[in-house]
Write a protein that holds these residues in place. Structure first.
Motif, mmCIF file in Angstrom:
data_model
loop_
_atom_site.group_PDB
_atom_site.id
_atom_site.type_symbol
_atom_site.label_atom_id
_atom_site.label_comp_id
_atom_site.label_asym_id
_atom_site.label_seq_id
_atom_site.Cartn_x
_atom_site.Cartn_y
_atom_site.Cartn_z
ATOM 1 N N TYR A 51 17.591 -75.585 2.791
ATOM 2 C CA TYR A 51 16.902 -75.107 4.212
ATOM 3 C C TYR A 51 17.108 -76.153 5.139
ATOM 4 N N ASP A 56 20.835 -72.850 10.639
ATOM 5 C CA ASP A 56 20.515 -71.303 10.466
ATOM 6 C C ASP A 56 21.656 -70.292 10.749
ATOM 7 N N GLN A 62 18.187 -77.381 11.937
ATOM 8 C CA GLN A 62 16.962 -77.115 11.956
ATOM 9 C C GLN A 62 16.277 -78.115 12.895
ATOM 10 N N HIS A 66 10.811 -77.947 11.653
ATOM 11 C CA HIS A 66 11.120 -77.106 10.479
ATOM 12 C C HIS A 66 11.585 -78.130 9.654
#
Length: 94
Positions: A51, A56, A62, A66
């Protein structure tokens, strides 16, 4: 012996061995629970790092805030995975 090597005091030191003993008690000396916990937390760690490094849905990388949150979560899950792995090694080795 089936070739598995359990953790020993000489291998990891007195302090780490005491931590491993506490972890073993936390998992109630159930190797399957410790191994499953380590595997699950390891997967969470991997997901958090994915992630953090993948864009995204809109293709944006990111933001720093984040990224750092995902990184901190990954570190936490890695520590938890190590705790389960250490308890598992103490119980049955591998």
């Amino acid at each position: 012996m089936d070739g598995r090597m359990k953790l020993t005091v000489a291998e990891i030191g007195v302090d780490e061995y005491k931590k491993a003993e506490r972890d073993r008690a936390w998992f109630r000396s159930t190797p399957a629970a410790a191994k499953g916990y380590a595997r699950e937390r390891g997967n969470y760690c991997r997901e958090q790092m994915m992630y953090a490094t993948l864009p995204d849905a809109l293709g944006n990388l990111q933001r720093d805030a984040h990224f750092y949150r995902f990184q901190q979560d990954a570190v936490m899950f890695a520590r938890n995975a190590f705790r389960g792995w250490r308890a598992y090694r103490l119980m049955v080795g591998e």
